[in-house]
Design a protein around this motif. Structure first.
Motif, PDB file in Angstrom:
ATOM      1  N   ARG A 103       0.841  -1.199   0.000  1.00 44.71           N
ATOM      2  CA  ARG A 103       0.000   0.000   0.000  1.00 44.71           C
ATOM      3  C   ARG A 103       0.874   1.247   0.000  1.00 44.71           C
ATOM      4  N   ASP A 104       0.450   2.235  -0.772  1.00 43.33           N
ATOM      5  CA  ASP A 104       1.138   3.517  -0.859  1.00 43.33           C
ATOM      6  C   ASP A 104       0.209   4.606  -0.343  1.00 43.33           C
ATOM      7  N   LEU A 105       0.736   5.503   0.478  1.00 43.24           N
ATOM      8  CA  LEU A 105      -0.089   6.623   0.932  1.00 43.24           C
ATOM      9  C   LEU A 105      -0.403   7.561  -0.231  1.00 43.24           C
ATOM     10  N   LEU A 106       0.558   7.732  -1.118  1.00 39.61           N
ATOM     11  CA  LEU A 106       0.347   8.399  -2.401  1.00 39.61           C
ATOM     12  C   LEU A 106       1.062   7.559  -3.454  1.00 39.61           C
ATOM     13  N   PRO A 107       0.564   7.536  -4.679  1.00 37.95           N
ATOM     14  CA  PRO A 107       1.113   6.606  -5.679  1.00 37.95           C
ATOM     15  C   PRO A 107       2.556   6.911  -6.061  1.00 37.95           C
ATOM     16  N   LEU A 108       3.275   5.841  -6.418  1.00 33.91           N
ATOM     17  CA  LEU A 108       4.657   5.990  -6.863  1.00 33.91           C
ATOM     18  C   LEU A 108       4.739   6.409  -8.325  1.00 33.91           C
ATOM     19  N   PHE A 109       3.736   6.026  -9.115  1.00 30.63           N
ATOM     20  CA  PHE A 109       3.763   6.316 -10.544  1.00 30.63           C
ATOM     21  C   PHE A 109       2.507   7.087 -10.940  1.00 30.63           C
ATOM     22  N   LEU A 110       2.647   7.991 -11.892  1.00 26.54           N
ATOM     23  CA  LEU A 110       1.530   8.827 -12.324  1.00 26.54           C
ATOM     24  C   LEU A 110       0.441   8.023 -13.023  1.00 26.54           C
ATOM     25  N   SER A 111       0.755   6.813 -13.449  1.00 30.18           N
ATOM     26  CA  SER A 111      -0.214   5.984 -14.170  1.00 30.18           C
ATOM     27  C   SER A 111      -1.226   5.302 -13.251  1.00 30.18           C
ATOM     28  N   GLU A 112      -1.075   5.473 -11.938  1.00 28.64           N
ATOM     29  CA  GLU A 112      -2.004   4.832 -11.002  1.00 28.64           C
ATOM     30  C   GLU A 112      -3.420   5.391 -11.173  1.00 28.64           C
ATOM     31  N   ARG A 113      -4.405   4.624 -10.724  1.00 25.67           N
ATOM     32  CA  ARG A 113      -5.799   5.045 -10.822  1.00 25.67           C
ATOM     33  C   ARG A 113      -6.082   6.244  -9.906  1.00 25.67           C
ATOM     34  N   PRO A 114      -7.107   7.034 -10.232  1.00 24.50           N
ATOM     35  CA  PRO A 114      -7.443   8.191  -9.383  1.00 24.50           C
ATOM     36  C   PRO A 114      -7.657   7.836  -7.914  1.00 24.50           C
ATOM     37  N   THR A 115      -8.205   6.653  -7.645  1.00 25.78           N
ATOM     38  CA  THR A 115      -8.442   6.279  -6.248  1.00 25.78           C
ATOM     39  C   THR A 115      -7.141   6.194  -5.457  1.00 25.78           C
ATOM     40  N   ALA A 116      -6.036   5.874  -6.122  1.00 23.79           N
ATOM     41  CA  ALA A 116      -4.748   5.804  -5.429  1.00 23.79           C
ATOM     42  C   ALA A 116      -4.290   7.186  -4.985  1.00 23.79           C
ATOM     43  N   TYR A 117      -4.691   8.205  -5.719  1.00 15.06           N
ATOM     44  CA  TYR A 117      -4.350   9.582  -5.359  1.00 15.06           C
ATOM     45  C   TYR A 117      -5.234  10.086  -4.216  1.00 15.06           C
ATOM     46  N   GLU A 118      -6.491   9.702  -4.250  1.00 14.19           N
ATOM     47  CA  GLU A 118      -7.486  10.323  -3.375  1.00 14.19           C
ATOM     48  C   GLU A 118      -7.674   9.626  -2.032  1.00 14.19           C
TER      49      GLU A 118
ATOM     50  N   GLU B 272       5.964  15.860  10.483  1.00 14.37           N
ATOM     51  CA  GLU B 272       5.131  16.389   9.402  1.00 14.37           C
ATOM     52  C   GLU B 272       3.648  16.294   9.767  1.00 14.37           C
ATOM     53  N   LEU B 273       3.270  15.203  10.434  1.00 14.87           N
ATOM     54  CA  LEU B 273       1.879  15.062  10.874  1.00 14.87           C
ATOM     55  C   LEU B 273       1.551  16.062  11.973  1.00 14.87           C
TER      56      LEU B 273
ATOM     57  N   LYS C 242      -4.785   5.603  11.306  1.00 14.84           N
ATOM     58  CA  LYS C 242      -4.785   4.817  10.072  1.00 14.84           C
ATOM     59  C   LYS C 242      -3.514   5.075   9.269  1.00 14.84           C
ATOM     60  N   VAL C 243      -3.137   6.326   9.140  1.00 14.77           N
ATOM     61  CA  VAL C 243      -1.953   6.686   8.359  1.00 14.77           C
ATOM     62  C   VAL C 243      -0.690   6.097   8.974  1.00 14.77           C
ATOM     63  N   LEU C 244      -0.564   6.171  10.284  1.00 15.46           N
ATOM     64  CA  LEU C 244       0.630   5.642  10.938  1.00 15.46           C
ATOM     65  C   LEU C 244       0.731   4.130  10.782  1.00 15.46           C
TER      66      LEU C 244
END
Length: 212
Positions: free
Chosen positions: A30-45, A87-88, A71-73
């Motif tokens: 799981r990524d908190l934000l996507p590693l690649f720009l090609s990921e689906r919008p849900t991975a960004y949001e 940062e949090l 959840k994030v931690l």
């Protein structure tokens, strides 16, 4: 009349939120934000939207943030969690100082939810363009993702894209900050890039085999 959306302050909030998530990284599955720009919008949001949902549910910034933070931690990189925890804390401090933007302000929350994908993409685009270019250029060469190799070669490998970004962001401090953040992100997340590139190679292998 509808209330005026506080776009300037919301822009500042998004920068803090996306930076915190990006620096906390993620885990292999799981990524908190996507590693690649090609990921689906849900991975960004996913994680930004989760925070907005918690704040809206409780109509209380602190309660919503604390539930989201847990959840994030849990999902953050084990290595980055302790190092980037401030940062949090900075994000929480900002939210508490600007709670009037969120509590009882469905207009601001709805605006953020509707514009979230575009906002995250805009933040990630220059950074992932650079890190993704370097990673793809060195696919099959894991040594290129070692810290010393990244520091020695990163800017040279991605220089054509830096030149393109300069046309958008100028050649001043903003661009230099983006390049520096991208380089540090790649170093901090080099193992995640190795995993992702291996997964991509495995997924592509059956198609290559079928074509032979």
């Amino acid at each position: 009349m509808p209330r005026q959306v506080n776009t300037t302050e919301l822009d500042e909030f998004c920068q803090l939120l996306f930076r915190a998530l990006d620096r906390l990284g993620g885990k292999r599955d799981r990524d908190l934000l996507p590693l690649f720009l090609s990921e689906r919008p849900t991975a960004y949001e996913k994680y930004p939207r989760l925070l907005l949902g918690h704040i809206r549910y409780y109509d209380n910034v602190e309660a919503g943030f604390e539930e989201w933070k847990s959840k994030v931690l849990r999902d953050a990189s084990d290595y980055r969690r302790q190092q980037e925890f401030p940062e949090l804390l900075a994000l929480k401090k900002w939210l508490l100082e600007h709670r009037n933007l969120f509590e009882g302000r469905k207009d601001n929350l709805n605006h953020l939810k509707r514009s979230l994908y575009a906002r995250v993409y805009e933040y990630l685009y220059p950074r992932r363009l650079l890190t993704g270019t370097y990673a793809e250029a060195n696919r099959g060469n894991p040594d290129a993702l070692e810290e010393d190799a990244v520091r020695a070669n990163f800017r040279q490998v991605v220089q054509p894209h830096i030149a393109r970004l300069a046309q958008i962001y100028g050649e001043g401090e903003r661009l230099q900050a983006i390049v520096a953040e991208a380089e540090e992100f790649l170093i901090a997340n080099r193992q995640r890039y190795r995993w992702k590139l291996r997964e991509m190679e495995v997924m592509e292998a059956p198609g290559e085999a079928a074509g032979t």
